[in-house]
Scaffold this active site. Structure first.
Site, PDB file in Angstrom:
ATOM      1  CD  GLU A  34      -0.917   0.670   3.422  1.00 20.10           C
ATOM      2  OE1 GLU A  34      -1.509   1.933   3.764  1.00 20.10           O
ATOM      3  OE2 GLU A  34      -1.011   0.010   4.725  1.00 20.10           O
ATOM      4  CE  LYS A  94      -6.435   6.536   5.801  1.00 17.75           C
ATOM      5  NZ  LYS A  94      -6.188   7.148   6.827  1.00 17.75           N
ATOM      6  CB  VAL A 114      -6.176  -1.630   4.404  1.00 15.04           C
ATOM      7  CG1 VAL A 114      -6.332  -3.424   3.821  1.00 15.04           C
ATOM      8  CG2 VAL A 114      -4.802  -1.669   4.765  1.00 15.04           C
ATOM      9  CG  ASP A 146     -15.312   5.433  12.017  1.00  8.99           C
ATOM     10  OD1 ASP A 146     -15.209   5.376  11.369  1.00  8.99           O
ATOM     11  OD2 ASP A 146     -14.499   6.922  12.761  1.00  8.99           O
ATOM     12  CB  SER A 148     -11.538   0.073   8.728  1.00  6.19           C
ATOM     13  OG  SER A 148     -10.870  -0.152   7.568  1.00  6.19           O
ATOM     14  CB  ALA A 149     -13.955   1.272   3.743  1.00  4.18           C
ATOM     15  CG  ASP A 150      -9.008  -1.390   5.487  1.00  2.47           C
ATOM     16  OD1 ASP A 150      -8.928  -0.087   4.775  1.00  2.47           O
ATOM     17  OD2 ASP A 150      -7.922  -0.874   7.077  1.00  2.47           O
ATOM     18  CE  LYS A 167      -1.909   2.071  12.578  1.00  2.00           C
ATOM     19  NZ  LYS A 167      -2.611   0.790  11.504  1.00  2.00           N
TER      20      LYS A 167
END
Length: 310
Positions: A34, A94, A114, A146, A148-150, A167
């Site tokens: 990435e 981003k 990612v 919230d 993540s789209a990951d 994390k």
């Protein structure tokens, strides 16, 4: 005066470098990398040195590196040295998956997360992707939604992601629950514990374990052969000698969470703010941990890709 749209000439929105394209066509091992890590996760000049080190680590284990970014409105899988310079110079947007069409259509530059990297790697025929840590469910997501789209990308994109878990700033158990719900396999590499990025153990187990790249490749091949639609996570802990001290980690995490709350930081801005706090508050120790784990993941991804080719 009415707005007159500027005509856009037809062009291929996805460009694979000759080296990566030849390797994919010949069935040789390739590892996607990435660019958000370089453009937003690491400070200069360490980011440019890391870009070189990551590609070198992949090559050292017999695979071709394919760093991914959007430059001049073209999604690129495999970058030249000059293009890596541009990524590391700053100023790139981003980009997650939802942003790719806008960036390409408007001919912008952007670093891929990612999720976006996995999508473009798959489009280019690359099966294995190395990164630092996944995005996940954020703390307080019951109110903020919230997530993540990951995670959504992994649920629909058949790419094997080699990472060091997620994390500790995230809601780890909720993230693992979403991965389970989406039928994304989570496999620990030489560990029974799901890694916590800066820390080797997040306090949560992994359902499966492998101890060699060949075993990891066998799991991925079987997953795909049996019709597995999602991607998979191969979670490798940070090297023991690079793990962030537990007391320091917990202090920085508490301070960082208080910081984003006081500033009202939300969404995609949360992670960069927290990472910067970890970096400044640890006198660079967190940066050394970050670099160590992402280099280890690049090396492991290359070994797994080579095992898949064999």
């Amino acid at each position: 005066m009415p707005h007159v749209p500027v005509p856009v000439s037809p062009r291929d929105p996805l460009l694979t470098s000759p080296e990566v394209g030849d390797a994919v066509a010949a069935g040789r091992p390739v590892v996607a990398l990435e660019s958000t890590l370089l453009a937003h996760g690491l400070p200069a000049p360490q980011n440019r040195a890391a870009a070189e080190d990551l590609e070198t680590a992949v090559r050292a284990h017999g695979a071709v590196p394919a760093t991914v970014a959007v430059l001049d409105g073209v999604a690129r899988v495999g970058l030249t040295a000059g293009e890596l310079d541009r990524v590391c110079a700053g100023g790139l947007a981003k980009l997650s998956v939802r942003d790719l069409g806008a960036a390409v259509g408007l001919r912008r530059d952007g670093a891929t997360t990612v999720a976006a990297t996995a999508a473009l790697a798959h489009a280019a025929g690359v099966q294995v992707f190395a990164t630092g840590g996944l995005g996940g469910v954020h703390r307080g997501a019951r109110e903020s939604w919230d997530v993540s789209a990951d995670l959504a990308a992994l649920a629909t994109t058949p790419v094997l992601v080699v990472c060091s878990g997620v994390k500790s700033i995230l809601d780890v158990p909720a993230t693992l629950e979403v991965l389970e719900t989406e039928s994304v396999p989570v496999v620990g590499y030489r560990t029974d514990a799901f890694p916590g990025f800066y820390r080797r153990d997040s306090g949560h187990p992994v359902p499966w374990r492998v101890d060699t790249p060949a075993e990891a490749a066998a799991v991925w091949q079987a997953h795909r052969a049996l019709g597995g639609r999602p991607g998979a996570v191969l979670a490798q802990p940070v090297p023991a000698d690079a793990e962030l001290d537990a007391v320091l980690h917990d202090r920085l995490l508490d301070e960082g969470l208080a910081l984003i709350s006081s500033r009202g930081v939300t969404g995609k801005d949360v992670t960069p703010v927290l990472l910067e706090h970890f970096h400044s508050g640890s006198d660079g120790a967190s940066l050394r941990t970050n670099l160590a784990l992402v280099l280890a993941n690049a090396a492991l991804a290359a070994q797994v890709a080579a095992a898949l080719g064999a």
